[in-house]
Write an enzyme that holds these catalytic residues in place. Structure first.
Site, short mmCIF file in Angstrom:
data_model
loop_
_atom_site.label_atom_id
_atom_site.label_comp_id
_atom_site.label_asym_id
_atom_site.label_seq_id
_atom_site.Cartn_x
_atom_site.Cartn_y
_atom_site.Cartn_z
N MET A 298 57.88 -49.95 127.32
CA MET A 298 56.65 -49.20 127.03
C MET A 298 55.39 -50.09 127.07
O MET A 298 55.48 -51.32 127.04
CB MET A 298 56.75 -48.59 125.63
CG MET A 298 57.86 -47.59 125.50
SD MET A 298 58.16 -47.06 123.80
CE MET A 298 56.66 -46.18 123.42
N HIS A 299 54.25 -49.45 127.11
CA HIS A 299 52.91 -50.03 126.84
C HIS A 299 52.38 -51.01 127.87
O HIS A 299 51.19 -51.37 127.81
CB HIS A 299 52.87 -50.77 125.49
CG HIS A 299 53.53 -50.08 124.34
ND1 HIS A 299 53.07 -48.90 123.82
CD2 HIS A 299 54.63 -50.42 123.60
CE1 HIS A 299 53.85 -48.54 122.80
NE2 HIS A 299 54.82 -49.44 122.66
N ASP B 66 61.21 -46.09 127.08
CA ASP B 66 62.63 -46.47 126.90
C ASP B 66 63.19 -46.03 125.56
O ASP B 66 64.37 -45.65 125.46
CB ASP B 66 62.89 -47.96 127.17
CG ASP B 66 62.09 -48.91 126.30
OD1 ASP B 66 61.31 -48.46 125.45
OD2 ASP B 66 62.26 -50.13 126.49
O1 LIG Z 1 57.05 -52.02 122.53
C1 LIG Z 1 58.09 -51.38 122.41
C2 LIG Z 1 58.10 -50.08 121.74
O2 LIG Z 1 56.87 -49.73 121.15
C3 LIG Z 1 59.35 -51.95 123.00
O3 LIG Z 1 60.48 -51.33 122.45
C4 LIG Z 1 59.34 -51.85 124.49
O4 LIG Z 1 59.46 -50.48 124.85
C5 LIG Z 1 60.37 -52.73 125.17
O5 LIG Z 1 61.67 -52.36 124.99
P1 LIG Z 1 62.99 -53.21 125.36
O6 LIG Z 1 62.76 -53.94 126.62
O7 LIG Z 1 63.29 -54.08 124.19
O8 LIG Z 1 64.03 -52.12 125.50
#
Ligand SMILES: O=C(CO)[C@@H](O)[C@H](O)COP(=O)(O)O
Ligand SMILES: Nc1ncnc2c1ncn2[C@@H]1O[C@H](COP(=O)(O)OP(=O)(O)O)[C@@H](O)[C@H]1O
EC number: 2.7.1.17
Length: 508
Positions: A82-83, A240
């Site tokens: 995300m983000h 995700d």
């Molecule tokens: O920043 C967040 C949720 O706000 C993280 O959960 C990212 O979405 C990355 O996820 P992974 O690579 O650890 O699955």
């Protein structure tokens, strides 16, 4: 010929592509790692081309090695880290490396947002403008790289860039859009008030789609590049964590998701858009139409373990290193670890806190350090659970997903620290399976996600809390909670020292 859909799980450490049949069976799976760059304290970047190349390698392997026929692959959907900010110019070329969710350089911009909009920002987005989110990153580019900002015509998130390269379509789904903190959660549209406040042209925000919406066919170019058919259709996909929740069957507020990927997440299903945790926990649109979820994020969960392994056990097998923690004891013979190695988001939103091992003793062996890392990550999750319990939440089941769910020992530690039953999934690919489910529903194979969940999501192992160890962990968690306030000033000073050293080096 068995029809299937592909669930693309674009994580931070790798991409994994799962081919899933109508009945929810994973018939093949391929993946590839890509690097993360941390050129300065607080920076975390990736090259969006690496995501495209790695995904394509995985798809080519599915076709050539696993013998999937292109015409067998009916749909594709996406789960994305995300983000992360991807900026494109008017010709859709990438303008700079993507700034990821764990990039915390934008503390100044975060403070500027709060100074300008205050509580109104939380009312609109149901979130605080933390460094990890997309808007503070965009404002960092605006202030520090004005030439790049001036050329930017489109802002995308990681999985949306991948979709663009596969389909030519520039769109974003609602679940990922909430993570930009530029979406008005109650109106379900880009917030004109926020965009105007920071002089961001609305045209930079792509059109919004639902996670199960059709987002176009594979282009001729990508078909030649990957071997996929131009008849294959893509679907919106989701953040995700939203996809992880779909793939783990988190469909009621008494089940909680525990995800150990690069980050760590404790996530709760929320049926109403009006709920607002005032930014202490994140609040996001779900990939399930008209539903929501909240979560707390530990920035370095699996990342802490991978850091430890890379630094102290580089040539050893990952699973053996993790399982060596069984040679230690509950509480790692009196050693604690705080996983703040890239700063923290929940429950302490602090970009400059850093990690620690506390209580190192001459008796400690390496397996005690491994155990302390596993336990410290789950103590951090426990802090997030406490926030939910303070608000009256009660959980009866924790569903464990992510790379960390490969370890039964770690799942038992979770059951004891949470004092709640932990279950694992038969198909361990939570986010990838969730993405495939969005494609299966988008294809019309199922009426809705709830129907699809009944067929696709099956639990495997159950880990029950062990009363004696539960009470030991309660005592240890009380001690763990003293680490943040006791180490805050010291670790901030150390980060400051590193920054001074770095700028002296670049000046010299
Ligand atoms: O920043 C967040 C949720 O706000 C993280 O959960 C990212 O979405 C990355 O996820 P992974 O690579 O650890 O699955
Ligand atoms: N055998 C294992 N046992 C426990 N944890 C593991 C194992 N192998 C990898 N991991 C953890 O899984 C994490 C990666 O999980 P994953 O869900 O693939 O992350 P992402 O989606 O962020 O790329 C790594 O950071 C690592 O700490």
């Amino acid at each position: 010929m068995t029809e299937c859909v592909l669930g693309v799980d674009l994580g931070t450490s790798s991409v994994k592509v799962s081919a899933v049949t109508r009945s929810g069976e994973i018939i093949a799976q391929e993946g590839m790692d890509f690097p993360l760059r941390q050129p300065q304290p607080g920076y975390a970047e990736q090259d969006p081309n690496d995501w495209v190349n790695a995904t394509t390698v995985a798809i080519v392997r599915l076709i050539l090695k696993d013998k999937l026929k292109p015409e067998q692959i009916k749909g594709v959907s996406y789960s994305g880290q995300m983000h992360g900010l991807v900026l494109l110019d008017k010709d859709n070329n990438i303008l700079r490396p993507a700034m990821l969710w764990n990039d915390t350089r934008s503390t100044k911009q975060r403070e500027e947002i709060m100074a300008k909009m205050g509580h109104r920002f939380i009312e609109i987005t149901h979130n605080k403008p933390l460094e990890g989110f997309t808007l503070p990153k965009l404002l960092w580019v605006k202030e520090n790289q004005p030439d790049i900002f001036a050329k930017a015509t489109t802002m995308l998130l990681p999985k949306d860039y991948l979709r663009f390269r596969m389909t030519g379509k520039l769109v974003m789904d609602y679940s990922d859009a909430t993570g930009t903190v530029m979406l008005d959660v109650e109106k379900q549209q880009w917030s004109k008030e926020i965009l105007d406040a920071f002089d961001i042209p609305e045209t930079i925000c792509p059109p919004l789609v639902r996670s199960i919406d059709n987002t176009g066919h594979i282009t001729k170019w990508y078909s030649e590049y990957s071997g996929l058919s131009t008849d294959t259709v893509t679907f919106g996909g989701g953040a995700d964590n939203a996809c992880g929740a779909v793939g783990a069957g988190i469909d009621s507020p008494t089940k909680v998701l525990s995800s150990i990927g690069t980050s760590g997440v404790i996530l709760k299903y929320e049926p109403q858009k009006e709920t607002n945790y005032e930014g202490v926990l994140q609040y996001e649109d779900h990939a399930i139409p008209d539903a929501f979820y909240s979560m707390g994020v530990t920035l370095a969960a699996g990342f802490s373990l991978s850091w430890f392994k890379r630094t102290f056990a580089a040539d050893e097998d990952f699973t053996e290193v993790v399982e060596s923690a069984a040679e230690s004891t509950v509480g790692a013979n009196g050693l604690l670890f705080a996983p703040y190695i890239v700063g923290e988001r929940a429950p302490y939103a602090d970009a400059d806190i850093r990690g620690s091992f506390i209580g190192i003793d001459g008796i400690h062996k390496r397996h005690d350090f491994v155990r302390a890392v596993l336990e410290g990550i789950i103590f951090s999750f426990r802090d997030i659970m406490d926030k939910y319990e303070e608000k009256g939440s009660q959980f009866d089941t924790v569903v464990s997903i992510g790379g960390g769910a490969k370890s039964p020992l770690w799942q038992q530690i979770q059951a004891n620290i949470f004092n709640v039953k932990v279950v694992s999934l038969k198909n361990e690919q939570g986010p990838g399976l969730g993405a495939a489910m969005l494609a299966a529903v988008g294809m019309g194979w199922y009426k809705d996600i709830s129907e699809c969940t009944k067929v696709f999501v099956q639990f495997k192992d159950v880990f029950l809390p062990e009363p004696e160890n539960v009470s030991k962990y309660q005592k240890l968690h009380d001690i763990y909670q003293k680490i943040y306030p006791s180490t805050k000033e010291i670790t901030h000073d150390l980060v400051g020292y590193r920054r001074e050293e770095q700028s002296a080096k670049s000046d010299g």
